[in-house]
Design an enzyme around this catalytic site. Sequence first.
Site, mmCIF file in Angstrom:
data_model
loop_
_atom_site.group_PDB
_atom_site.id
_atom_site.type_symbol
_atom_site.label_atom_id
_atom_site.label_comp_id
_atom_site.label_asym_id
_atom_site.label_seq_id
_atom_site.Cartn_x
_atom_site.Cartn_y
_atom_site.Cartn_z
ATOM 1 C CD GLU A 61 -3.059 -0.630 -0.010
ATOM 2 O OE1 GLU A 61 -3.139 0.557 -0.405
ATOM 3 O OE2 GLU A 61 -3.733 -1.547 -0.511
ATOM 4 C CB CYS A 218 -15.067 3.094 -12.417
ATOM 5 S SG CYS A 218 -16.214 4.486 -12.258
ATOM 6 C CB CYS A 225 -20.264 2.031 -18.500
ATOM 7 S SG CYS A 225 -19.684 3.615 -17.839
ATOM 8 C CB CYS A 228 -19.408 -1.373 -14.587
ATOM 9 S SG CYS A 228 -19.558 -0.890 -12.853
ATOM 10 C CB CYS A 234 -23.794 3.230 -11.769
ATOM 11 S SG CYS A 234 -22.756 4.678 -12.051
#
Length: 478
Positions: A61, A218, A225, A228, A234
């Site tokens: 991270e 995204c 899209c 997705c 959405c």
Amino acid sequence: MPAHSTSRHVIGEHRNAMQSALLVWFEGVRTARNMPWRKPFDGHATPAGRAQRAYEVWVSEIMLQQTQVATVIPYFNRWMESFPTVKDLAASDIDTVNQLWKGLGYYSRAARLLAGAKKVVEELGGRLPDNARDMQASMPGIGRYTAGAICSIAYNEQVPVLDGNVTRLLSRILALHAPPKAKATTEILWDGAEALVKDCDRAGELNQSLIELGSTVCKPRDPACGGCPVKAWCQAYRIAHNKPEADLADIEDGCTLCAPVPLEHAARAPPVTAYPMKTERKKQREELDMVHVVEWRRESERWFLLVRRPDAGLLAGLYEFPTQPNISVDEPAASAPHLLPLLAGLLIRVPDGLSAKAPKDAAGLRLAKTYSAGDVKHVFSHIIKTYRVVWAVLEGDEEGEGPPALKLEVQDPRENGGQGGKAKGKKGKVGPVKDASRKDGEETPPSAMWVRLADVEHANVGTGVMKIWKLVRALWDE
């Protein structure tokens, strides 16, 4: 934008369906990018095993902050080979860590990892905290997002994550077009992330699905899209395709946070990419530094002077050539006016050729020549740096011992207009010297050191310094 209800910005009754869709989608893409830190959660792992997993996620991270996945993968693999456990990292030092980090940028991240590892070993029993609240409170450089990512992935704690990718994803799911840095905006987004992970028995995988979806599907431009898994819920997708939503039932329930969405030319509805709300990027400031590549030579010997940067701030703990920062843009590339005060703070004796006040017993040390090498531009995230580079050659020696002696305690040339500190009367060495601020048994890297020609490119220096080095090398490689 037409009036709409605040309920648009809430993850509501479809939460469970969205969780299921996200987890099914993630199963299919989990290994697509070959991330070595991405592993299935092991519910049977021991506390020590989960703590080891937390260490691995923590490293990944921190490395991934403002850095592409493809760039991070080889660095992560080398890091884990060198520091397979948090105890191995804690036993290391900043020079070793920076050498491994070299080329990854944002070096303060490496210093935070080292400081965090030492705290884990010295104060936390050798294991990272197993919950986000304690991790955020006790670990340096770990905020809410990083704590949530580590603890959900390693410990399966049901805590939310909200990085840039998830912010964009949720802004579109909730059709939130509000000032991105406003407290009310971030609260809505954190609430949405928390709602999605709530009561999920695979919290780490759910959060990874959000991060992965925002990163690969995204996207800021040209979002995919069609692929997705949550497009059915959405709001931005619904608006972009002119699909109706429930009328605003109560004027008191109207959203007062969203700003009008600008329409593209001849568009009937704002596109998905209108979310989140755009902000003007802060203009990068421009700075000019005078950099002296100082060489000492004798016959076939060639040594170059490097100075260590402060432990905090830009390029913390890395080495650079002696530098006078923030000079006037009209400053000519003349060496002596800037080189003299820099060398006065670094060398026990100043070369004869630079100062009429130099002692007669300066053992022949002199400035043989200077050469203007030109300018080098290097762009940081918030600064555009121009380095005006001068190559300066010193000759002569002191008692035949090699490069000119350095002061043990070197004042940062950025202080007091680059005038340097007072000599301590002792010779510095190439190698670590004792620092009274360190604990017994610890060593601090030298404030300045001479490095052989062949070793300069292997020193702990940043990308900008390597550009300078290549410019000067070209002067004698042509």
